[in-house]
Design a protein around this motif. Sequence first.
Motif, mmCIF file in Angstrom:
data_model
loop_
_atom_site.group_PDB
_atom_site.id
_atom_site.type_symbol
_atom_site.label_atom_id
_atom_site.label_comp_id
_atom_site.label_asym_id
_atom_site.label_seq_id
_atom_site.Cartn_x
_atom_site.Cartn_y
_atom_site.Cartn_z
ATOM 1 N N ASP A 1 0.854 -1.174 -0.072
ATOM 2 C CA ASP A 1 -0.150 0.078 0.055
ATOM 3 C C ASP A 1 0.936 1.156 -0.191
ATOM 4 N N GLU A 2 0.361 2.326 -0.187
ATOM 5 C CA GLU A 2 0.897 3.787 -0.261
ATOM 6 C C GLU A 2 0.111 4.822 0.605
ATOM 7 N N THR A 3 0.541 5.417 1.559
ATOM 8 C CA THR A 3 -0.398 6.579 2.201
ATOM 9 C C THR A 3 0.610 7.860 2.662
ATOM 10 N N ASN A 4 0.034 8.675 2.170
ATOM 11 C CA ASN A 4 0.716 10.003 2.306
ATOM 12 C C ASN A 4 2.235 10.196 1.943
ATOM 13 N N GLY A 5 2.616 9.496 0.806
ATOM 14 C CA GLY A 5 3.757 9.503 0.258
ATOM 15 C C GLY A 5 4.676 8.502 1.173
ATOM 16 N N THR A 6 4.195 7.583 1.848
ATOM 17 C CA THR A 6 4.897 6.318 2.500
ATOM 18 C C THR A 6 4.600 5.070 1.616
ATOM 19 N N SER A 7 5.486 4.434 1.113
ATOM 20 C CA SER A 7 5.121 3.003 0.483
ATOM 21 C C SER A 7 5.573 2.058 1.402
ATOM 22 N N ARG A 8 4.490 0.760 1.701
ATOM 23 C CA ARG A 8 4.886 -0.165 2.403
ATOM 24 C C ARG A 8 4.977 -1.140 1.573
ATOM 25 N N PHE A 9 6.061 -2.128 1.529
ATOM 26 C CA PHE A 9 6.198 -3.257 0.610
ATOM 27 C C PHE A 9 6.272 -4.613 1.549
ATOM 28 N N SER A 10 5.670 -5.733 0.859
ATOM 29 C CA SER A 10 5.840 -7.040 1.824
ATOM 30 C C SER A 10 7.172 -7.437 1.435
ATOM 31 N N LEU B 1 20.513 -5.566 7.188
ATOM 32 C CA LEU B 1 19.953 -5.738 6.130
ATOM 33 C C LEU B 1 19.313 -4.461 5.437
ATOM 34 N N TYR B 2 19.437 -4.226 4.258
ATOM 35 C CA TYR B 2 18.941 -2.804 3.335
ATOM 36 C C TYR B 2 18.617 -3.333 1.960
ATOM 37 N N HIS B 3 17.721 -2.566 1.564
ATOM 38 C CA HIS B 3 17.473 -2.777 0.229
ATOM 39 C C HIS B 3 17.822 -1.306 -0.625
ATOM 40 N N ASN B 4 18.476 -1.391 -1.732
ATOM 41 C CA ASN B 4 18.988 -0.290 -2.307
ATOM 42 C C ASN B 4 17.678 0.604 -2.826
ATOM 43 N N GLU B 5 17.900 1.779 -2.386
ATOM 44 C CA GLU B 5 16.973 3.156 -3.030
ATOM 45 C C GLU B 5 17.515 4.362 -3.502
ATOM 46 N N PRO B 6 16.820 4.978 -4.308
ATOM 47 C CA PRO B 6 17.274 6.015 -4.828
ATOM 48 C C PRO B 6 17.793 7.087 -3.963
ATOM 49 N N LEU B 7 18.725 8.010 -4.149
ATOM 50 C CA LEU B 7 19.263 8.842 -3.109
ATOM 51 C C LEU B 7 18.082 9.842 -2.802
ATOM 52 N N GLY B 8 18.055 10.104 -1.501
ATOM 53 C CA GLY B 8 17.100 10.899 -0.797
ATOM 54 C C GLY B 8 15.767 10.141 -0.389
ATOM 55 N N THR B 9 15.973 8.847 -0.618
ATOM 56 C CA THR B 9 14.647 7.978 -0.239
ATOM 57 C C THR B 9 14.890 7.519 1.258
ATOM 58 N N VAL B 10 14.258 7.797 2.440
ATOM 59 C CA VAL B 10 14.426 7.128 3.541
ATOM 60 C C VAL B 10 13.638 5.909 3.610
ATOM 61 N N ASN B 11 14.398 4.774 4.275
ATOM 62 C CA ASN B 11 14.061 3.337 4.015
ATOM 63 C C ASN B 11 14.310 2.467 5.340
ATOM 64 N N GLY B 12 13.594 1.578 5.416
ATOM 65 C CA GLY B 12 13.968 0.546 6.436
ATOM 66 C C GLY B 12 12.753 -0.502 6.698
#
Length: 222
Positions: free
Chosen positions: A114-123, A153-164
Amino acid sequence: MISPKSLVAVTLALASGALAASSPCPFNYPSALNNTESSNGLIFTIASNNPATNNRAVQLRANPFLEGGFFGGIDASSPVLLGNFKDSGFYSQARNTVNQLYDLGPTGYLNQRDETNGTSRFSFAFANATQWPGQVEQEWTLTGASSTGTYGLYHNEPLGTVNGFLLCEADIDLDNGAWYQLFYQTYSQIPHEFPNCESVGVRTSVAANINNGVCDIGGWTA
């Protein structure tokens, strides 16, 4: 219930100049890995503020919506995830009848939930890549080596994208009881607070090995 405001600061100290005290090999753990050669298979544990889930091993739970697929999560009975990395691909593994490690088949990938208010959530999921998502997802990295070989453990994301990672009380496949589902989230500014979820770290320890007289824990391939 997991507090949606509970945030974990997982400190994985960079140790580019520190030797692992228990390592038989005279080298430093690299700050990042996308290839590993663990003969035992890497086990991944949760770093959480919740005592019920902290230090629990990530498990492979059968995905009822995809034959041969799995969700990453925590429950009462699913097998513990074992894995290794090849060129940033995350390969699940198992042991045969003579205790030898082999590739199980499913590889790790993210599937948007899903995606809510600019935050994407991935299984955080595993499947045979020819079945889904079509090819091995080569975006996984172990980073932030400690002096004992512990990595996040991290998944590579575009520069400027916060992730975890997020660990959430599952809202699907509840016939056999409650469980926790592991997600990955990305956002650029302020994260959306998903209900019954908390930010967690996923970590593993990479042990040094000596193969044919040569020290080897894998490495980074550009």
